[in-house]
Design a protein around this motif. Sequence first.
Motif, PDB file in Angstrom:
ATOM      1  N   CYS A   1       0.865  -0.981   0.479  1.00  0.00           N
ATOM      2  CA  CYS A   1      -0.083  -0.087   0.146  1.00  0.00           C
ATOM      3  C   CYS A   1       0.701   1.751   0.150  1.00  0.00           C
ATOM      4  O   CYS A   1       0.340   2.105  -0.853  1.00  0.00           O
ATOM      5  CB  CYS A   1      -0.755   0.013   1.556  1.00  0.00           C
ATOM      6  N   LYS A   2       2.297   1.262   0.986  1.00  0.00           N
ATOM      7  CA  LYS A   2       2.420   2.064   0.832  1.00  0.00           C
ATOM      8  C   LYS A   2       3.030   2.698  -0.410  1.00  0.00           C
ATOM      9  O   LYS A   2       3.511   3.764  -0.842  1.00  0.00           O
ATOM     10  CB  LYS A   2       4.123   2.330   2.554  1.00  0.00           C
ATOM     11  N   ALA A   3       3.909   1.839  -1.128  1.00  0.00           N
ATOM     12  CA  ALA A   3       4.634   1.949  -2.289  1.00  0.00           C
ATOM     13  C   ALA A   3       3.317   2.404  -3.068  1.00  0.00           C
ATOM     14  O   ALA A   3       3.556   3.168  -4.228  1.00  0.00           O
ATOM     15  CB  ALA A   3       5.451   1.099  -2.802  1.00  0.00           C
ATOM     16  N   TRP A   4       2.056   1.848  -3.806  1.00  0.00           N
ATOM     17  CA  TRP A   4       0.802   2.157  -4.419  1.00  0.00           C
ATOM     18  C   TRP A   4       1.097   3.688  -4.279  1.00  0.00           C
ATOM     19  O   TRP A   4       0.268   4.235  -5.418  1.00  0.00           O
ATOM     20  CB  TRP A   4       0.080   0.642  -4.287  1.00  0.00           C
ATOM     21  N   LEU A   5       1.319   4.596  -3.594  1.00  0.00           N
ATOM     22  CA  LEU A   5       0.024   5.475  -2.586  1.00  0.00           C
ATOM     23  C   LEU A   5       1.233   6.168  -2.979  1.00  0.00           C
ATOM     24  O   LEU A   5       1.230   7.611  -3.310  1.00  0.00           O
ATOM     25  CB  LEU A   5       0.239   5.887  -0.999  1.00  0.00           C
ATOM     26  N   SER A   6       2.724   5.773  -2.974  1.00  0.00           N
ATOM     27  CA  SER A   6       3.376   7.079  -2.961  1.00  0.00           C
ATOM     28  C   SER A   6       3.730   7.201  -4.917  1.00  0.00           C
ATOM     29  O   SER A   6       3.938   7.616  -5.468  1.00  0.00           O
ATOM     30  CB  SER A   6       5.216   6.289  -3.202  1.00  0.00           C
ATOM     31  N   GLY A   7       2.878   6.305  -5.716  1.00  0.00           N
ATOM     32  CA  GLY A   7       3.432   6.162  -7.142  1.00  0.00           C
ATOM     33  C   GLY A   7       2.378   7.397  -7.587  1.00  0.00           C
ATOM     34  O   GLY A   7       2.046   7.347  -9.091  1.00  0.00           O
ATOM     35  N   LEU A   8       1.351   8.064  -6.521  1.00  0.00           N
ATOM     36  CA  LEU A   8       0.263   8.191  -7.178  1.00  0.00           C
ATOM     37  C   LEU A   8       0.665  10.324  -7.185  1.00  0.00           C
ATOM     38  O   LEU A   8       1.324  10.441  -6.454  1.00  0.00           O
ATOM     39  CB  LEU A   8      -1.144   8.682  -6.025  1.00  0.00           C
ATOM     40  N   ASP A   9      -0.209  10.635  -7.599  1.00  0.00           N
ATOM     41  CA  ASP A   9       0.327  12.258  -8.011  1.00  0.00           C
ATOM     42  C   ASP A   9      -0.593  12.720  -6.508  1.00  0.00           C
ATOM     43  O   ASP A   9      -0.949  12.271  -6.072  1.00  0.00           O
ATOM     44  CB  ASP A   9      -0.346  12.657  -9.110  1.00  0.00           C
ATOM     45  N   ALA A  10       0.236  13.961  -6.236  1.00  0.00           N
ATOM     46  CA  ALA A  10       0.224  14.700  -4.800  1.00  0.00           C
ATOM     47  C   ALA A  10      -1.568  15.247  -4.522  1.00  0.00           C
ATOM     48  O   ALA A  10      -2.220  14.654  -3.595  1.00  0.00           O
ATOM     49  CB  ALA A  10       0.524  15.990  -4.826  1.00  0.00           C
ATOM     50  N   THR A  11      -2.266  15.019  -5.426  1.00  0.00           N
ATOM     51  CA  THR A  11      -3.624  15.584  -4.823  1.00  0.00           C
ATOM     52  C   THR A  11      -4.598  13.973  -4.637  1.00  0.00           C
ATOM     53  O   THR A  11      -4.866  13.954  -3.846  1.00  0.00           O
ATOM     54  CB  THR A  11      -4.846  16.408  -6.039  1.00  0.00           C
ATOM     55  N   ALA A  12      -4.551  12.450  -5.844  1.00  0.00           N
ATOM     56  CA  ALA A  12      -4.385  11.598  -5.484  1.00  0.00           C
ATOM     57  C   ALA A  12      -4.102  11.358  -4.030  1.00  0.00           C
ATOM     58  O   ALA A  12      -4.357  10.247  -3.463  1.00  0.00           O
ATOM     59  CB  ALA A  12      -4.486  10.833  -6.539  1.00  0.00           C
ATOM     60  N   ARG A  13      -3.165  11.364  -3.890  1.00  0.00           N
ATOM     61  CA  ARG A  13      -2.045  10.701  -2.943  1.00  0.00           C
ATOM     62  C   ARG A  13      -2.757  11.097  -1.312  1.00  0.00           C
ATOM     63  O   ARG A  13      -3.033  10.596  -0.345  1.00  0.00           O
ATOM     64  CB  ARG A  13      -0.929  11.192  -2.760  1.00  0.00           C
ATOM     65  N   ARG A  14      -3.039  12.509  -1.588  1.00  0.00           N
ATOM     66  CA  ARG A  14      -4.077  13.379  -0.447  1.00  0.00           C
ATOM     67  C   ARG A  14      -5.733  12.523   0.164  1.00  0.00           C
ATOM     68  O   ARG A  14      -5.862  12.693   1.242  1.00  0.00           O
ATOM     69  CB  ARG A  14      -4.215  15.093  -0.249  1.00  0.00           C
ATOM     70  N   TRP A  15      -5.938  12.537  -1.877  1.00  0.00           N
ATOM     71  CA  TRP A  15      -7.593  12.086  -1.055  1.00  0.00           C
ATOM     72  C   TRP A  15      -7.171  10.469  -0.663  1.00  0.00           C
ATOM     73  O   TRP A  15      -7.954  10.848   0.582  1.00  0.00           O
ATOM     74  CB  TRP A  15      -7.975  12.281  -2.443  1.00  0.00           C
ATOM     75  N   ALA A  16      -6.880  10.178  -1.170  1.00  0.00           N
ATOM     76  CA  ALA A  16      -6.398   8.857  -0.884  1.00  0.00           C
ATOM     77  C   ALA A  16      -5.955   8.346   0.949  1.00  0.00           C
ATOM     78  O   ALA A  16      -6.572   7.273   1.417  1.00  0.00           O
ATOM     79  CB  ALA A  16      -5.360   7.127  -1.844  1.00  0.00           C
ATOM     80  N   GLU A  17      -5.472   9.552   1.286  1.00  0.00           N
ATOM     81  CA  GLU A  17      -5.038   9.570   2.439  1.00  0.00           C
ATOM     82  C   GLU A  17      -5.754   9.397   3.376  1.00  0.00           C
ATOM     83  O   GLU A  17      -5.948   8.842   4.934  1.00  0.00           O
ATOM     84  CB  GLU A  17      -3.385  10.460   2.810  1.00  0.00           C
ATOM     85  N   GLY A  18      -6.791  10.668   3.196  1.00  0.00           N
ATOM     86  CA  GLY A  18      -7.823  11.031   3.915  1.00  0.00           C
ATOM     87  C   GLY A  18      -8.912  10.245   3.393  1.00  0.00           C
ATOM     88  O   GLY A  18      -9.906  11.235   4.872  1.00  0.00           O
ATOM     89  N   GLN A  19      -9.410   9.714   3.260  1.00  0.00           N
ATOM     90  CA  GLN A  19      -9.880   8.354   3.396  1.00  0.00           C
ATOM     91  C   GLN A  19      -9.790   7.419   4.039  1.00  0.00           C
ATOM     92  O   GLN A  19     -10.357   6.407   4.321  1.00  0.00           O
ATOM     93  CB  GLN A  19     -10.358   8.306   1.056  1.00  0.00           C
ATOM     94  N   GLY A  20      -8.480   7.278   4.548  1.00  0.00           N
ATOM     95  CA  GLY A  20      -8.435   6.239   5.300  1.00  0.00           C
ATOM     96  C   GLY A  20      -7.871   4.607   4.835  1.00  0.00           C
ATOM     97  O   GLY A  20      -7.142   3.698   5.369  1.00  0.00           O
ATOM     98  N   PHE A  21      -7.250   5.465   3.191  1.00  0.00           N
ATOM     99  CA  PHE A  21      -7.112   3.951   2.873  1.00  0.00           C
ATOM    100  C   PHE A  21      -5.936   3.121   3.408  1.00  0.00           C
ATOM    101  O   PHE A  21      -4.738   3.921   3.413  1.00  0.00           O
ATOM    102  CB  PHE A  21      -7.099   4.151   1.384  1.00  0.00           C
TER     103      PHE A  21
END
Length: 463
Positions: free
Chosen positions: A25-45
């Motif tokens: 999960c950490k590696a997948w999140l790091s591959g997202l652009d900044a906006t998408a990463r913040r959205w995913a982290e904000g959703q608690g994924f």
Amino acid sequence: MLDTLILAAAGGAPIPLHPVTKAGCKAWLSGLDATARRWAEGQGFDAAQGTVLSLPAADGAIAAAAVGLGEGDDPYAFSSAASALPPGDYQLETASLPAGWAAEAALAWALGTYRFGRYRPTLAEGPRPRLVWPVGADRARVERLITAIGLVRDLVNTPAEDMGPAELAKAAGDLAAAHGATLSVLVGEELRTANYPLIHAVGRASSRAPRLIDLTWGDPGHPGVTLVGKGVCFDSGGLDLKPSAGMRLMKKDMGGAAHVLGLAALIMGQKLPVRLRVLIPAVDNAVAGNAFRPGDILTARNGLSVEIGNTDAEGRLVLADALAEACAGAPDLLIDCATLTGAARVALGPDLPALFCDDDALVEDLLAQTRITRDPLWRMPLWAPYRRMLDSKVADLTNAPDGSFAGAITAALFLKAFVDPEVRWLHLDLFAWQPAARPGRPEGGAAQGLRALMGLIETRFGR
């Protein structure tokens, strides 16, 4: 019914669906652009098993989605995506899939779409997400599994008013017609004439005549596989009447019959080189003036006399006649499936069918398939010393021993008395019901052991 809801090819640009494990999960999140990463982290994924995430595009549409696989050991996670994602066409990013999971993902997605809408059609209406067939998934094989599992679920979920012996025979007839099989059915007094006394005795009190359903298919020169399924369409308990709570789920007492029809659909659909026979004693265990009684002594098809200790132990009686007939054909493999005992559920719970077999090599082959298919079974002992519990003072054996010890084992030993020792025989005591919804396994009728049994038959006879 089971809706495939899977597309051969997507129209337009499908939405990417990323499978993500907790470890990745950490590696997948790091591959997202900044906006998408913040959205995913904000959703608690965090890629927990079955969690689903939609990533928005700038225009508010869905740009991509992710499904959490947890530890990456259960493909049913994809069922959650099928039920949780908004409508649209999705394409699985198979490069991120665990090895060999393309077909498992497609099957799990389809199983997540199941709705039993016969009496409430709105349950199956409305747009739902669809999946492009994953690269590497054997479409024909997955569709056969979807059809067979859907058949089992639909048959078990149908209430007894609409799934009596005649309707069960029709379901077998529809299956036979679809695959070019032959079907014969003995009805009512024909059972007595043809020497199926136990089937007749159990079913005679119902206004719906008992039946023996007999489906045959395949080349007579091929190895014989015979399937026997308990088809008690409703079990009141007979004169030993069940309490109301005990009757509530008795529409599912034909779950064994549903399973052998589903297994037959797989065998015929794959055109395995076997000589298939399916035997289903279909009855209602009802109450009337002509119902069989506690204390009666009945003579089975193979000549053994049976003292009736309890009329609510009727499933083993109808199976006894069917198993004796099955052995007359000397099959290379005989399998029976039955919702037979509460004792098996007390021992193993609803998810683990009890497996009984004296052939260690056959058991090991089947258990290997349970691990491959993630379709669990649990071996229980055919403990010969308990045969004494079936002793009767006035007959060869009783159908219901006194006391509550080893109920699943004594039921299996009762069946064994009607099986030729030279025939390889497997007995499954299963629940055929999902008491609480889980991903891909909604509350209601459940297909248990189906994939494992098919894997065994395919491995032994399919080449």
